[in-house]
Scaffold this active site. Structure first.
Site, PDB file in Angstrom:
ATOM      1  N   SER A 159      34.842 -96.388  13.311  1.00 21.96           N
ATOM      2  CA  SER A 159      34.665 -95.193  13.908  1.00 21.96           C
ATOM      3  C   SER A 159      33.832 -95.422  15.208  1.00 21.96           C
ATOM      4  O   SER A 159      34.151 -96.114  16.156  1.00 21.96           O
ATOM      5  CB  SER A 159      34.253 -94.425  12.888  1.00 21.96           C
ATOM      6  OG  SER A 159      34.262 -93.001  13.538  1.00 21.96           O
ATOM      7  N   ASP A 254      44.240 -89.201  10.820  1.00 23.58           N
ATOM      8  CA  ASP A 254      42.868 -89.288  11.443  1.00 23.58           C
ATOM      9  C   ASP A 254      42.986 -88.706  12.926  1.00 23.58           C
ATOM     10  O   ASP A 254      44.016 -88.963  13.551  1.00 23.58           O
ATOM     11  CB  ASP A 254      42.657 -90.660  11.552  1.00 23.58           C
ATOM     12  CG  ASP A 254      41.133 -91.006  12.073  1.00 23.58           C
ATOM     13  OD1 ASP A 254      40.742 -89.773  12.564  1.00 23.58           O
ATOM     14  OD2 ASP A 254      40.946 -92.053  12.038  1.00 23.58           O
ATOM     15  N   HIS A 284      40.471 -90.414   7.921  1.00 23.28           N
ATOM     16  CA  HIS A 284      39.559 -91.233   8.691  1.00 23.28           C
ATOM     17  C   HIS A 284      38.413 -91.344   7.588  1.00 23.28           C
ATOM     18  O   HIS A 284      38.089 -90.555   6.640  1.00 23.28           O
ATOM     19  CB  HIS A 284      38.817 -90.284   9.949  1.00 23.28           C
ATOM     20  CG  HIS A 284      37.794 -90.967  10.792  1.00 23.28           C
ATOM     21  ND1 HIS A 284      38.144 -91.558  11.719  1.00 23.28           N
ATOM     22  CD2 HIS A 284      36.474 -90.886  10.487  1.00 23.28           C
ATOM     23  CE1 HIS A 284      37.068 -92.193  12.138  1.00 23.28           C
ATOM     24  NE2 HIS A 284      36.006 -91.744  11.597  1.00 23.28           N
TER      25      HIS A 284
END
Length: 315
Positions: A159, A254, A284
């Site tokens: 991320s 996501d 995610h």
């Protein structure tokens, strides 16, 4: 179709009344994220060595943590992954990603150095970039003392950490002083403009919402012009050629899925070796949820296998 285990996790959050991240103060958001480990993460695995480190950066000390895999000898020189945790440049730390770093080290046979970079809102863009660049160069400089091979140094993260890993690879190429052998980009944020279709199609209902993404963005970015800076949006760099091989891993549900795909595509079109894998039924953040999600463990194994393939000498 969303994986039933991922749906069960989402349902559990609703049943327990867990507040969305964007409704919390950043201090409470950090606390919730740290405490969630007990529910979602496997128990930390044993490794051969864990060592707390400190690098000196341009803005002060940068805490780090070294992991050496089970079965490695004390004097053995190992390849190394420098890892930057996720959390929207606002939450997360060495402990939130301790289990993942142990897993990557043991399964790949590589050393892992995790970096505790400064975050917003106390330290805004480009503070995190400055820290991860300084920390990674420090690992290369201190390679002999750490027992790692500077010619087999990879960068990686999930991320926000995937964003930082991509930025380090670009900066290292441009500066020419930090050879990177591989980049591990796990559902990376690559475009701060947040215009890709998956931000709309996956923007609600899958834990990381568009509201939470805006919350993280605004804790990190102070000026809208920074969205166009490649150090915030590596997809917008004018030259993506000459970069190390990459694995780009995304999740089907996501909001960041499409910008990860576009980054993998752009790397390939620029002449780099880039492998793209999407876990179509996942959300995610899933890779750290191996206690609940079977596919998280498969994803960790895939990442470790690609690290081993990229960094280990072949017989």
């Amino acid at each position: 179709m969303l994986h039933p285990q991922a749906q069960a996790f989402i349902d559990l959050l609703v049943q327990r009344g867990v507040p969305p991240t964007h409704t919390l103060t950043y201090a409470d958001a950090r606390k919730f994220y740290r405490e969630r480990r007990a529910i979602t993460q496997p128990d930390p695995g044993e490794v051969a060595e864990v060592r707390e480190l400190v690098a000196e950066g341009p803005h002060g000390a940068i805490p780090m943590r070294l992991y050496r895999p089970l079965g490695s000898d004390a004097g053995q020189v190992l390849p190394v992954l420098v890892y930057y945790h996720g959390g929207g440049w606002t939450i997360g730390d060495l402990d939130t990603h301790d289990t993942l770093c142990r897993e990557l080290s043991n399964l790949s046979g590589c050393a892992v150095v995790a970096v505790d970079y400064r975050m917003g809102p106390e330290h805004r863009f480009p503070a995190a970039v400055d820290d991860v660049l300084a920390a990674t160069r420090w690992v290369r400089k201190e390679a002999a003392a750490l027992g790692v091979d500077p010619s087999r140094l990879a960068v990686g993260g999930d991320s926000a950490g995937g964003n930082l890993a991509a930025v380090v690879a670009l900066d290292a190429r441009d500066a020419g002083d930090l050879p990177i052998a591989f980049q591990l980009l796990i559902y990376p944020a690559t475009d701060m403009r947040r215009l890709h279709p998956s931000h709309t199609t996956n923007g609600q209902g899958y834990v990381l919402t568009s509201d939470t993404i805006t919350y993280f963005h605004d804790h990190y970015i102070t000026d809208a012009a920074h969205d166009l800076d490649w150090r915030a949006s590596p997809l917008l760099h004018k030259n993506l050629a000459g970069l190390p091989p990459a694995l780009v891993l995304t999740a089907g549900y996501d909001p960041l899925r499409d910008e990860g795909l576009d980054y993998a595509r752009a790397l390939t079109e620029a002449g780099n070796r880039a492998t793209y894998v999407c876990f179509e039924r996942q959300i995610h953040g899933f890779i750290t949820m191996g206690r609940l999600l079977d596919e998280a463990n498969a994803a960790v194994g895939l990442c470790a296998g690609e690290l081993r393939r990229a960094l280990m000498p072949r017989a």
